[in-house]
Scaffold this motif. Structure first.
Motif, PDB file in Angstrom:
ATOM      1  N   UNK A 191       7.693  -8.718  19.774  1.00  0.00           N
ATOM      2  CA  UNK A 191       7.102  -7.810  18.783  1.00  0.00           C
ATOM      3  C   UNK A 191       7.090  -6.350  19.233  1.00  0.00           C
ATOM      4  N   UNK A 192       7.986  -5.991  20.147  1.00  0.00           N
ATOM      5  CA  UNK A 192       8.106  -4.586  20.542  1.00  0.00           C
ATOM      6  C   UNK A 192       8.848  -3.822  19.456  1.00  0.00           C
ATOM      7  N   UNK A 193       8.408  -2.593  19.221  1.00  0.00           N
ATOM      8  CA  UNK A 193       9.062  -1.739  18.234  1.00  0.00           C
ATOM      9  C   UNK A 193      10.358  -1.166  18.804  1.00  0.00           C
ATOM     10  N   UNK A 194      11.396  -1.162  17.996  1.00  0.00           N
ATOM     11  CA  UNK A 194      12.679  -0.583  18.401  1.00  0.00           C
ATOM     12  C   UNK A 194      13.139   0.360  17.296  1.00  0.00           C
ATOM     13  N   UNK A 195      13.361   1.612  17.667  1.00  0.00           N
ATOM     14  CA  UNK A 195      13.842   2.615  16.712  1.00  0.00           C
ATOM     15  C   UNK A 195      15.102   3.262  17.253  1.00  0.00           C
ATOM     16  N   UNK A 196      16.106   3.390  16.414  1.00  0.00           N
ATOM     17  CA  UNK A 196      17.390   3.963  16.802  1.00  0.00           C
ATOM     18  C   UNK A 196      17.654   5.200  15.952  1.00  0.00           C
ATOM     19  N   UNK A 197      17.975   6.316  16.608  1.00  0.00           N
ATOM     20  CA  UNK A 197      18.294   7.553  15.902  1.00  0.00           C
ATOM     21  C   UNK A 197      19.625   8.092  16.407  1.00  0.00           C
ATOM     22  N   UNK A 198      20.442   8.577  15.480  1.00  0.00           N
ATOM     23  CA  UNK A 198      21.744   9.136  15.830  1.00  0.00           C
ATOM     24  C   UNK A 198      21.670  10.652  15.920  1.00  0.00           C
ATOM     25  N   UNK A 199      22.404  11.197  16.866  1.00  0.00           N
ATOM     26  CA  UNK A 199      22.479  12.650  16.995  1.00  0.00           C
ATOM     27  C   UNK A 199      23.234  13.260  15.820  1.00  0.00           C
ATOM     28  N   UNK A 200      22.723  14.379  15.294  1.00  0.00           N
ATOM     29  CA  UNK A 200      23.424  15.115  14.247  1.00  0.00           C
ATOM     30  C   UNK A 200      24.568  15.919  14.865  1.00  0.00           C
ATOM     31  N   UNK A 201      25.735  15.867  14.241  1.00  0.00           N
ATOM     32  CA  UNK A 201      26.858  16.675  14.739  1.00  0.00           C
ATOM     33  C   UNK A 201      27.395  17.604  13.660  1.00  0.00           C
ATOM     34  N   UNK A 202      26.736  17.651  12.499  1.00  0.00           N
ATOM     35  CA  UNK A 202      27.167  18.547  11.436  1.00  0.00           C
ATOM     36  C   UNK A 202      25.997  18.972  10.580  1.00  0.00           C
ATOM     37  N   UNK A 203      26.098  20.149   9.978  1.00  0.00           N
ATOM     38  CA  UNK A 203      25.042  20.651   9.111  1.00  0.00           C
ATOM     39  C   UNK A 203      24.924  19.772   7.871  1.00  0.00           C
TER      40      UNK A 203
END
Length: 269
Positions: A200-212
């Protein structure tokens, strides 16, 4: 991949007005020369370092599993370390800190106590924290320990088997080598704390922005009863994966240590 990594390096030296989660990342996830750089900081957006990292002790594990301290040099916006890469294989970087988290009980809610300078806060009923200025000696309070790890990996020439780090607060086992991740390829991570499955651990994934104007790529899930979580990256690029202890109900008094591990990864075609 080179375009994404170039954007990573550029964004690491930018300055914004807020600082949030810590991270560490290499200047390139695949290296060829005899030296490379590692960056670390506090960022609101993935890899967009706003404040140099502090409070962490960093270590480097070379492909043979040999460990040595990794000192970082700070600018205002970012911290950087030079790493000798004379051996082929996978290098691991880990930064660790331990801190007390304070909670206070008000109106039967256990809320995180934060040292906020903002005097124009929303009403308490609309917040999930309480300001230090709102706490006094009569307010019920409690502290728990939080263990933070920031981790990244890079490889020279070839990837090699990861050496287990017995000092890691949260143990991670990958079904795919972290320097061999591919788009749309499932990645399973086994999570454990002190030998016990981290369910039950929380896992969040975010991608780096490479464009406006690029849309956010965010995935949220939780580990199952066996401490396993499966991630599937739909786009190439650099990602931040945050694994943290299960949320607690506001009406329940915090009593257990909490853990947070933040991993920097790259996904290729």
């Amino acid at each position: 991949m080179k375009k994404a990594l170039l954007a990573l390096v550029v964004s690491l030296v930018s300055v914004n007005s807020f600082s949030h989660a810590p991270f560490v990342a290499p200047s390139n996830f695949i290296v060829a020369g005899g030296h490379t750089a590692v960056f670390a900081g506090f960022a609101e957006l993935p890899f967009d370092s706003e404040v140099a990292i502090r409070g962490f002790e960093f270590s480097l594990f070379n492909p043979n599993g040999e460990k040595k301290a990794l000192p970082l040099t700070n600018t205002k916006a970012v911290s950087v370390a030079d790493v000798e890469t004379s051996q082929e294989g996978t290098y691991q970087v880990i930064g660790q800190r331990k801190a007390d988290i304070k909670y206070a009980n008000l109106d039967q809610r256990w809320l995180r106590v934060l040292d906020t300078k903002d005097t124009k806060l929303k009403p308490l009923s609309e917040r999930d924290f309480i300001s230090e200025l709102e706490v006094n000696e009569k307010t019920p309070q409690v502290s728990v320990k939080r263990f933070d790890d920031v981790i990244t990996y890079f490889s020279k020439g070839k990837s090699s088997k990861l050496v287990k780090n017995s000092e890691a607060n949260l143990t991670l086992e990958y079904s795919v080598h972290p320097n061999e991740l591919k788009k749309n390829q499932p990645l399973m991570i086994d999570l454990a704390v002190k030998g016990r499955v981290a369910k039950n651990f929380n896992v969040e994934v975010e991608k780096q922005h490479i464009g406006l104007g690029e849309k956010d790529v965010v995935m949220k899930t939780i580990s199952n009863n066996k401490g396993k979580v499966i991630l599937n990256f739909s786009e190439t690029g650099a990602y931040v994966v945050t694994v943290s202890s299960p949320d607690t109900e506001e009406k329940v008094k915090p009593i257990a240590d909490v853990y947070r591990t933040i991993i920097s990864l790259n996904v290729s075609e």
